[in-house]
Design a protein around this motif. Structure first.
Motif, PDB file in Angstrom:
ATOM      1  N   SER A  37       0.839  -1.200   0.000  1.00 11.85           N
ATOM      2  CA  SER A  37       0.000   0.000   0.000  1.00 11.85           C
ATOM      3  C   SER A  37       0.869   1.242   0.000  1.00 11.85           C
ATOM      4  N   TRP A  38       0.317   2.315  -0.553  1.00 13.80           N
ATOM      5  CA  TRP A  38       0.991   3.608  -0.603  1.00 13.80           C
ATOM      6  C   TRP A  38      -0.022   4.696  -0.306  1.00 13.80           C
ATOM      7  N   SER A  39       0.469   5.849   0.133  1.00 13.83           N
ATOM      8  CA  SER A  39      -0.412   6.999   0.316  1.00 13.83           C
ATOM      9  C   SER A  39       0.380   8.285   0.158  1.00 13.83           C
ATOM     10  N   ASN A  40      -0.349   9.350  -0.146  1.00 12.26           N
ATOM     11  CA  ASN A  40       0.260  10.670  -0.268  1.00 12.26           C
ATOM     12  C   ASN A  40      -0.800  11.703   0.081  1.00 12.26           C
ATOM     13  N   ARG A  41      -0.339  12.822   0.599  1.00 14.40           N
ATOM     14  CA  ARG A  41      -1.252  13.892   1.024  1.00 14.40           C
ATOM     15  C   ARG A  41      -0.590  15.221   0.723  1.00 14.40           C
ATOM     16  N   GLU A  42      -1.377  16.149   0.164  1.00 14.07           N
ATOM     17  CA  GLU A  42      -0.816  17.436  -0.257  1.00 14.07           C
ATOM     18  C   GLU A  42      -1.763  18.572   0.101  1.00 14.07           C
ATOM     19  N   GLU A  43      -1.195  19.739   0.334  1.00 14.42           N
ATOM     20  CA  GLU A  43      -2.011  20.934   0.423  1.00 14.42           C
ATOM     21  C   GLU A  43      -2.490  21.280  -0.977  1.00 14.42           C
ATOM     22  N   GLY A  44      -3.702  21.785  -1.094  1.00 14.33           N
ATOM     23  CA  GLY A  44      -4.245  22.164  -2.386  1.00 14.33           C
ATOM     24  C   GLY A  44      -5.290  21.180  -2.875  1.00 14.33           C
ATOM     25  N   ASP A  45      -5.816  21.468  -4.065  1.00 12.36           N
ATOM     26  CA  ASP A  45      -6.965  20.712  -4.576  1.00 12.36           C
ATOM     27  C   ASP A  45      -6.590  19.531  -5.466  1.00 12.36           C
ATOM     28  N   CYS A  46      -5.299  19.183  -5.545  1.00 13.76           N
ATOM     29  CA  CYS A  46      -4.909  18.009  -6.317  1.00 13.76           C
ATOM     30  C   CYS A  46      -3.762  17.274  -5.622  1.00 13.76           C
ATOM     31  N   CYS A  47      -3.746  15.971  -5.842  1.00 11.50           N
ATOM     32  CA  CYS A  47      -2.724  15.130  -5.216  1.00 11.50           C
ATOM     33  C   CYS A  47      -2.544  13.898  -6.081  1.00 11.50           C
ATOM     34  N   GLY A  48      -1.330  13.451  -6.217  1.00 11.98           N
ATOM     35  CA  GLY A  48      -1.071  12.257  -7.006  1.00 11.98           C
ATOM     36  C   GLY A  48       0.163  11.522  -6.521  1.00 11.98           C
ATOM     37  N   MET A  49       0.360  10.340  -7.061  1.00  5.00           N
ATOM     38  CA  MET A  49       1.563   9.571  -6.759  1.00  5.00           C
ATOM     39  C   MET A  49       1.708   8.462  -7.792  1.00  5.00           C
ATOM     40  N   GLY A  50       2.926   7.998  -7.941  1.00 11.53           N
ATOM     41  CA  GLY A  50       3.226   6.877  -8.817  1.00 11.53           C
ATOM     42  C   GLY A  50       4.229   5.956  -8.150  1.00 11.53           C
ATOM     43  N   ASN A  51       3.941   4.670  -8.182  1.00 10.96           N
ATOM     44  CA  ASN A  51       4.805   3.695  -7.520  1.00 10.96           C
ATOM     45  C   ASN A  51       4.826   2.396  -8.325  1.00 10.96           C
ATOM     46  N   SER A  52       5.808   1.559  -8.024  1.00  7.20           N
ATOM     47  CA  SER A  52       5.916   0.252  -8.664  1.00  7.20           C
ATOM     48  C   SER A  52       6.202  -0.808  -7.609  1.00  7.20           C
ATOM     49  N   TRP A  53       5.804  -2.041  -7.938  1.00 11.11           N
ATOM     50  CA  TRP A  53       6.060  -3.148  -7.029  1.00 11.11           C
ATOM     51  C   TRP A  53       6.172  -4.419  -7.865  1.00 11.11           C
ATOM     52  N   TYR A  54       7.072  -5.281  -7.498  1.00 10.71           N
ATOM     53  CA  TYR A  54       7.256  -6.521  -8.248  1.00 10.71           C
ATOM     54  C   TYR A  54       6.336  -7.608  -7.716  1.00 10.71           C
ATOM     55  N   VAL A  55       5.696  -8.318  -8.642  1.00 14.69           N
ATOM     56  CA  VAL A  55       4.695  -9.318  -8.278  1.00 14.69           C
ATOM     57  C   VAL A  55       5.097 -10.687  -8.816  1.00 14.69           C
ATOM     58  N   ASN A  56       4.515 -11.713  -8.222  1.00 12.29           N
ATOM     59  CA  ASN A  56       4.825 -13.086  -8.593  1.00 12.29           C
ATOM     60  C   ASN A  56       3.872 -13.603  -9.670  1.00 12.29           C
TER      61      ASN A  56
END
Length: 88
Positions: A37-56
């Protein structure tokens, strides 16, 4: 293994604070289990994030993601999206 790329974005004007969270889930033993799991929080009216994870190999995967609006540090509105299932 393979790589799961997860990108989440929320745009919620005129919010003063927004956040996103994402849960990478694997279908195993008859149920969906969160493996990362991932999360992000920002001041303002927009928020984003990008992440990767290796799967089996040999499992199905999906991502459950949420967008949040905060007032005084408290979530006052949320929305969610669940991706299609992807087998690998």
């Amino acid at each position: 293994g393979g790589r799961a790329d997860v990108d989440v974005f929320v745009y919620a004007p005129p919010a003063e604070e927004t956040g996103v969270s994402a849960y990478l889930q694997q279908y195993k033993n008859g149920s969906w289990q969160t493996i990362k799991s991932w999360s992000n929080r920002e001041e303002g009216d927009c928020c984003g994030m990008g992440n990767s994870w290796y799967v089996n190999k040999g499992y199905s995967y999906r991502v459950v993601s949420y967008g949040h609006v905060y007032i005084n540090g408290v979530i006052v509105e949320s929305t969610s999206i669940t991706t299609e299932t992807h087998s690998y």
